[in-house]
Design an enzyme around this catalytic site. Structure first.
Site, PDB file in Angstrom:
ATOM      1  N   TYR A 142      -6.443  -3.249  13.099  1.00  0.00           N
ATOM      2  CA  TYR A 142      -7.509  -2.199  12.890  1.00  0.00           C
ATOM      3  C   TYR A 142      -8.927  -2.138  13.018  1.00  0.00           C
ATOM      4  CZ  TYR A 142      -3.523  -0.418   9.972  1.00  0.00           C
ATOM      5  OH  TYR A 142      -2.322   0.148   9.358  1.00  0.00           O
ATOM      6  N   GLU A 178       3.567  -8.091   7.358  1.00  0.00           N
ATOM      7  CA  GLU A 178       2.511  -8.656   6.916  1.00  0.00           C
ATOM      8  C   GLU A 178       2.640  -9.661   6.117  1.00  0.00           C
ATOM      9  OE1 GLU A 178      -0.061  -5.288   5.703  1.00  0.00           O
ATOM     10  OE2 GLU A 178      -0.256  -4.826   7.893  1.00  0.00           O
ATOM     11  N   GLU A 195       0.793  -1.283  14.177  1.00  0.00           N
ATOM     12  CA  GLU A 195      -0.150  -0.463  13.360  1.00  0.00           C
ATOM     13  C   GLU A 195      -1.488  -0.477  13.904  1.00  0.00           C
ATOM     14  OE1 GLU A 195      -0.348  -1.355   9.125  1.00  0.00           O
ATOM     15  OE2 GLU A 195       1.835  -1.430   8.886  1.00  0.00           O
ATOM     16  N   ASP A 198       0.797  -1.275  -0.100  1.00  0.00           N
ATOM     17  CA  ASP A 198      -0.027  -0.052   0.153  1.00  0.00           C
ATOM     18  C   ASP A 198       1.017   1.126  -0.125  1.00  0.00           C
ATOM     19  OD1 ASP A 198      -2.474   1.384   0.409  1.00  0.00           O
ATOM     20  OD2 ASP A 198      -1.906   1.460   2.509  1.00  0.00           O
TER      21      ASP A 198
HETATM   22  C1  E9O Z   1       0.338  -2.201   5.941  1.00  0.00           C
HETATM   23  C2  E9O Z   1       0.561  -0.499   5.661  1.00  0.00           C
HETATM   24  O1  E9O Z   1       1.519  -0.346   4.575  1.00  0.00           O
HETATM   25  N1  E9O Z   1      -0.784  -2.362   6.759  1.00  0.00           N
HETATM   26  C3  E9O Z   1      -1.834  -2.040   5.990  1.00  0.00           C
HETATM   27  C4  E9O Z   1      -1.863  -0.574   5.995  1.00  0.00           C
HETATM   28  C5  E9O Z   1      -3.403   0.076   5.226  1.00  0.00           C
HETATM   29  O2  E9O Z   1      -3.761   0.915   5.706  1.00  0.00           O
HETATM   30  C6  E9O Z   1      -0.759  -0.170   4.854  1.00  0.00           C
HETATM   31  O3  E9O Z   1      -0.749   1.151   4.543  1.00  0.00           O
HETATM   32  O4  E9O Z   1      -3.801  -0.738   4.461  1.00  0.00           O
HETATM   33  C7  E9O Z   1      -2.964  -2.386   6.999  1.00  0.00           C
HETATM   34  C8  E9O Z   1      -3.519  -3.993   6.383  1.00  0.00           C
HETATM   35  C9  E9O Z   1      -4.657  -4.272   7.274  1.00  0.00           C
HETATM   36  C10 E9O Z   1      -5.559  -5.321   6.302  1.00  0.00           C
HETATM   37  C11 E9O Z   1      -6.614  -5.852   7.510  1.00  0.00           C
HETATM   38  C12 E9O Z   1      -7.575  -6.410   6.636  1.00  0.00           C
HETATM   39  C13 E9O Z   1      -8.530  -7.069   7.553  1.00  0.00           C
HETATM   40  C14 E9O Z   1      -9.771  -7.551   6.928  1.00  0.00           C
HETATM   41  C15 E9O Z   1     -10.791  -8.459   7.752  1.00  0.00           C
END
Ligand code: E9O
Length: 606
Positions: free
Chosen positions: A473, A419, A509, A186
């Site tokens: 998140y 991740e 995060e 991302d």
């Molecule tokens: C990595 C970061 O570079 N983590 C991501 C961030 C985002 O906002 C990204 O900017 O995308 C978060 C990944 C969370 C994914 C969770 C999905 C859960 C679905 C149930």
């Protein structure tokens, strides 16, 4: 490889090759075709479509149309520079701080080296190719194509253009040769020569590498690699921050002990005192080479629940970040670096993770000087495949990263990846190799991996780590709109990791997007209020987790808004910053600042 940082001193000198380079772009075609045009043999300046490109900078945002921004494939950089006769007796070593992603380097049309992967330095001895007292042509071909065998990974595909016979006419959905390259992460895949290019002049008998380990009891060990010790006398001197001599020696490798060392502490715990080790090579009574390496006396240890610095519990109040700014993309810029670190201090932060690649060398020295603790991360974000070839590349990147940053006291841990899809069985051996590699080179720092897609009950690798990082998140990717649930969910989730692995945990995060100036009461997603509330609720869970000795730190995602590729979930980039992309505070910044200033580094969670 063993790369010392660039240094100017009584023996060594360096010429910068930064500035405007001639720039031409090949057709938009990706990297699977190899170099089609041998443009290294030509004079790029004479090309009709030649333009200029500043180094260092990403090239993507400097054009006026979308072609350059969205280019996939090769670009060429060329610079002509005089190499003075003056230094003809020195080895000439060309050093790149970072070229993203794949680079081929030519001197006077002749290929001298190539390098895979951005964000880490590489160098090549070009003494044999260079013409002294004359103008030389430096050419670099750069390819930004990402695939499942690069790190980071991406999906590279010629699109099926779907030709159909419609009433006797052949119509295709897409133009011939349509190609897509989508990074499996991302952030924008900024490309080009992202950090400085330097021509180092190094003596023929020279210091190749220095490794220093120094702990909070004053005991130390150093090891110097020298090109040849034939007739060479070695002199080693150690100085404290005031320049007082605290140790002398005559060996390339030794252990030692100083009394009352002034320790390197993270911000809020004490002063970040630094020392330097001066290594001299004396040949026939004359100084042949000299190098001064900065380091600090400090110890990182860990228990099953906490990280300690100099035996004191360390609680990370930190940030996920990016090297990202308007126009220059991921290009190194001293002003942006300085502003970011000043803001981090203003926020009361003491820590960050180099999400999702090693940051500039300049910045590592600043971390040491300012007392900012850093978890340095490899470029392996979003790993999906775990092939042997990828593992080899990953190991090399990890080795190069540790070699570059090993003597920085501010580096408190190595992060292997962000991740990864480590619910897959084959990831275990893959990560075992990485952990063993890191431990094999550096026994003084813990190794971690940042988990996202996996859970406490399906991750195949977390037990291999010294401590565990988790991204979560709640209130955003999970249960959007259910702010009252966040506290309980975060507490539950992180407690399960702790219960399963009995290792220290940092939540690396959490957060939410907000479009600056978009205000909604009651809050709605993408408003500044919503972001602020997600953060506040997550903090309630953190406070309870700290009380239970479950976490040893927290990092907001993200320090500032940053550019990404285009997707339906991104409006001109990712807006999870507590600062805007131009580094103005959003509401959430004040919440976080109050928290960090109140908590300070020295939270005793024992
Ligand atoms: C990595 C970061 O570079 N983590 C991501 C961030 C985002 O906002 C990204 O900017 O995308 C978060 C990944 C969370 C994914 C969770 C999905 C859960 C679905 C149930």
């Amino acid at each position: 490889t063993c790369l010392l940082h660039v240094q100017k001193n009584e023996i060594r000198t360096v010429d910068s090759l930064d500035g405007l380079w001639t720039f031409v772009r090949e057709p938009h075609n990706g990297g699977d075709v190899g170099i089609v045009n041998q443009w290294n043999t030509l004079d790029l300046e004479r090309f009709q479509n030649a333009t200029v490109m500043p180094v260092p900078s990403a090239y993507n945002d400097l054009g006026t149309g979308s072609e350059l921004r969205d280019h996939i494939g090769w670009v060429w950089y060329e610079k002509k520079e005089f190499v003075p006769l003056r230094d003809r007796n020195m080895r000439h070593v060309l050093r790149f701080g970072s070229v993203n992603y794949f680079a081929v380097v030519y001197i006077n049309s002749e290929k001298v080296t190539s390098h895979i992967g951005g964000h880490l330095p590489f160098e090549v001895d070009i003494s044999a190719q260079i013409k002294f007292g004359a103008e030389n042509k430096f050419t670099v071909a750069v390819n930004n194509t990402l695939s499942w065998s690069t790190i980071p990974q991406g999906d590279f595909n010629y699109q099926s253009v779907a030709p159909r016979n419609i009433s006797g006419r052949i119509l295709s959905r897409l133009p011939a040769g349509a190609v897509k390259n989508v990074g499996n992460f991302d952030f924008f895949n900024y490309a080009g020569i992202l950090r400085s290019v330097q021509l180092m002049k190094i003596p023929s008998v020279y210091i190749q590498n220095i490794n220093i380990v120094a702990d909070h009891t004053g005991s130390f060990f150093f090891e110097t690699a020298v090109s040849s010790l034939d007739g060479v006398r070695v002199e080693v001197k150690m100085f404290d921050g005031e320049g007082s001599l605290v140790y002398t020696g005559n060996q390339t490798k030794s252990e030692g002990q100083i009394s009352n060392p002034k320790l390197w502490w993270p911000r809020g715990m004490g002063k970040p005192d630094l020392y330097s080790l001066e290594v001299s090579l004396i040949l026939d009574g004359e100084l042949a080479d000299i190098y001064r390496e900065q380091f600090g006396f400090r110890t990182v240890t860990w228990s099953d629940s906490q990280i300690f610095i100099n035996s004191k519990p360390f609680y990370c109040l930190g940030f996920g970040m990016h090297e990202d700014f308007e126009i220059i993309g991921r290009g190194f810029n001293q002003a942006i670096m300085t502003k970011d670190l000043n803001l981090l201090e203003w926020m009361g932060g003491n820590c960050y993770r180099t999400t999702h690649y090693p940051y500039s060398e300049e910045r590592m020295f600043e971390n040491d000087r300012r007392g900012i603790a850093v978890i340095v991360e490899t470029p392996a974000v979003g790993l999906k495949g775990f092939s042997k070839a990828n593992n080899n590349l990953h190991v090399k990147m990890l080795q190069d990263m540790i070699d570059r940053d090993k003597n920085h006291p501010s580096v408190i841990a190595w992060s292997l990846a962000n991740e990864p899809q480590t619910m897959k069985k084959e990831s275990r051996n893959y990560f075992k190799t990485l952990v063993d590699t890191a431990h094999g080179i550096d026994r003084t720092r813990p190794v971690t991996t940042v988990y996202g897609p996996t859970n406490f009950d399906n991750d195949q690798t977390a037990d291999l780590m010294d401590f565990i990082c988790v991204n979560r998140y709640y209130g955003w990717y999970i249960d959007m709109g259910y702010i009252p649930w966040i506290n309980q969910s975060v507490y539950w989730d992180i407690s399960l990791w702790r219960e399963t692995f009995h290792k220290p945990i940092i939540v690396t995060e959490y957060g939410a997007d907000s479009i600056p100036g978009l205000n909604q009461e009651p809050s709605v997603d993408f408003s500044e209020q919503y972001q602020n509330e997600v953060i506040q609720e997550t903090h309630h869970a953190f406070d309870a987790l700290v009380k239970d000795h479950t976490i040893t730190g927290e990092m907001i995602w993200n320090f500032a808004d940053f550019m990404t590729g285009m997707t339906t979930t991104r409006a001109v980039g990712n807006h999870k910053g507590v600062f805007t992309r131009s580094r103005q505070a959003k509401i959430a910044a004040y919440t976080l600042r109050n928290r960090y200033l109140k908590k300070g580094s020295n939270i005793d969670t024992t």
